[in-house]
Motif scaffolding. Sequence first.
Motif, PDB file in Angstrom:
ATOM      1  N   GLY A 111     106.120 -78.920 115.437  1.00 20.05           N
ATOM      2  CA  GLY A 111     106.878 -77.713 115.701  1.00 20.05           C
ATOM      3  C   GLY A 111     108.324 -78.039 115.985  1.00 20.05           C
ATOM      4  O   GLY A 111     108.756 -79.179 115.944  1.00 20.05           O
TER       5      GLY A 111
ATOM      6  N   MET B  38      96.904 -74.691 113.213  1.00 24.23           N
ATOM      7  CA  MET B  38      97.942 -74.121 114.067  1.00 24.23           C
ATOM      8  C   MET B  38      97.974 -74.816 115.426  1.00 24.23           C
ATOM      9  O   MET B  38      99.038 -75.056 116.000  1.00 24.23           O
ATOM     10  CB  MET B  38      97.731 -72.620 114.217  1.00 24.23           C
ATOM     11  CG  MET B  38      97.974 -71.845 112.908  1.00 24.23           C
ATOM     12  SD  MET B  38      97.493 -70.093 112.978  1.00 24.23           S
ATOM     13  CE  MET B  38      98.771 -69.445 114.074  1.00 24.23           C
TER      14      MET B  38
ATOM     15  N   ASP C 217     106.235 -73.700 113.353  1.00 27.13           N
ATOM     16  CA  ASP C 217     107.137 -72.606 113.710  1.00 27.13           C
ATOM     17  C   ASP C 217     106.841 -71.357 112.904  1.00 27.13           C
ATOM     18  O   ASP C 217     107.208 -70.250 113.313  1.00 27.13           O
ATOM     19  CB  ASP C 217     108.581 -73.041 113.487  1.00 27.13           C
ATOM     20  CG  ASP C 217     108.938 -74.201 114.392  1.00 27.13           C
ATOM     21  OD1 ASP C 217     109.259 -73.955 115.557  1.00 27.13           O
ATOM     22  OD2 ASP C 217     108.859 -75.353 113.929  1.00 27.13           O
ATOM     23  N   ALA C 218     106.227 -71.515 111.744  1.00 34.98           N
ATOM     24  CA  ALA C 218     105.824 -70.376 110.926  1.00 34.98           C
ATOM     25  C   ALA C 218     104.658 -70.802 110.060  1.00 34.98           C
ATOM     26  O   ALA C 218     104.501 -71.980 109.725  1.00 34.98           O
ATOM     27  CB  ALA C 218     106.983 -69.881 110.063  1.00 34.98           C
TER      28      ALA C 218
ATOM     29  N   PRO D  87     104.321 -68.947 116.573  1.00 38.67           N
ATOM     30  CA  PRO D  87     104.579 -69.013 115.136  1.00 38.67           C
ATOM     31  C   PRO D  87     104.624 -67.632 114.497  1.00 38.67           C
ATOM     32  O   PRO D  87     103.847 -66.745 114.833  1.00 38.67           O
ATOM     33  CB  PRO D  87     103.384 -69.815 114.608  1.00 38.67           C
ATOM     34  CG  PRO D  87     102.285 -69.541 115.589  1.00 38.67           C
ATOM     35  CD  PRO D  87     102.966 -69.404 116.925  1.00 38.67           C
TER      36      PRO D  87
END
Length: 443
Positions: free
Chosen positions: A2, A73, A79-80, A182
Amino acid sequence: MGAGWTDDGRADAVLVLVTAFEPFGGLAANASWEAASRLPDAVPDGSGGQVHVSRARLPVSFARAGTRIVELMDDLRPDAVVCAGVARGRRTVTVERRAVNTMTGRIPDNDGFRPDGEPVLRGEADRLSATLPVDDLVGAVRAVGVSADPSEDAGLFVCNATYYRALAQAGVRAAEGGVRVPGVVFVHVPGEETLPPGRCARALRAVVEETARGLRAGASTGSGGASAVLARGGAAATRLRSLSRAEGRALRLGISGGVGAGKSTVAEVFRRRGAVVADADELSRRVVEPGAPGLAQVVRAFGGRVLRPDGTLDRGALARLVFSDPRARARLEGIVHPLVGRAARAELAGAPAGGMAVYDVPLLAETGMQGVFDAVLMVDAPLEARLDRLRARGVEPGDARRRIAAQAGTDRRRALASIWIDNAGTAEDLAAVTEDVIDRWLT
């Protein structure tokens, strides 16, 4: 992993996770994975830098795909997340606005499982909204010469179930506090017979690059990258533009949205938080009460047919008259709007410096008022939800549709919004995301 943001707003190790699916039903390939596998390891972030891309192939399995995306995740802390799947019946790339908490398989998945209306997650919201800006992503795909559209229907097969699990996990991360939340979106690509692999990969790369650009823009404005979107259950707020703040007076906010969208719920949260709130609907009733100058003007314009036997205004009769006649509506607005505007200014003048002065006004887009506010919060909701809410208020379906059609459309409202709130969940979801907007972006 991240992102880590340096003191001067630069990002290090910014990560976008892209997922796609393995082949399904004995096919040799899956167009979503063919596109994802062609992505580079890094893409431009819009400011001369790069954002890292991690690719993962998911099983076509209701059970295993959702579990796997949550594991990714948690492990990668991206972050996305850009999820990709195939919708063979579609002719364009579609970016999904929401996922529903339902699994239905017309045919079995690769595990042989075929659910029929079962929930993705028991006890959770009926639907969850995208936490990345769908319209911006659609525009990015179109900009590279590939047809694209926003979509309200993620389907009910493995794609939708996976998307729902990813959105739900983003909500878990949000609830943890102190962690980067995210942004999540799902992109459906057509089959290879409609969109060749090279063009499909170009479309997916455009989505990833626009996501990266948004992460960088969010960092540079202090909104925290993906936290330019706040989500609670089925409600999501997207920060579209920077907010201006003038010292020595209250923050001036306009709240608007189509009839039945939920703006009154948003305004009530602001009222509970100590804002001075002027309600245009309430003021519009007040200026046409018996003895008020507005009532006499309305009667002169439309005759005694808009009065009840007791001399009060028959608002239902007036609404039926003006919503089917644009000229009559313009005549009514020419009477009422100036009176309401003066009353609203008088109320909002009482907001103290450092406080919030909020105008709850349905026709902000139609009246061109956006320039008087530091920020505009626009509330939107699916059409069927709006019709259901109006029906609960006693509005006939035909009248409800006419009222909706008479107001500004989504594109016009979005062009004016500083913050866009998508109200596809419960009233509690909407109130919770409004609290987040106040805490993170307005105070």
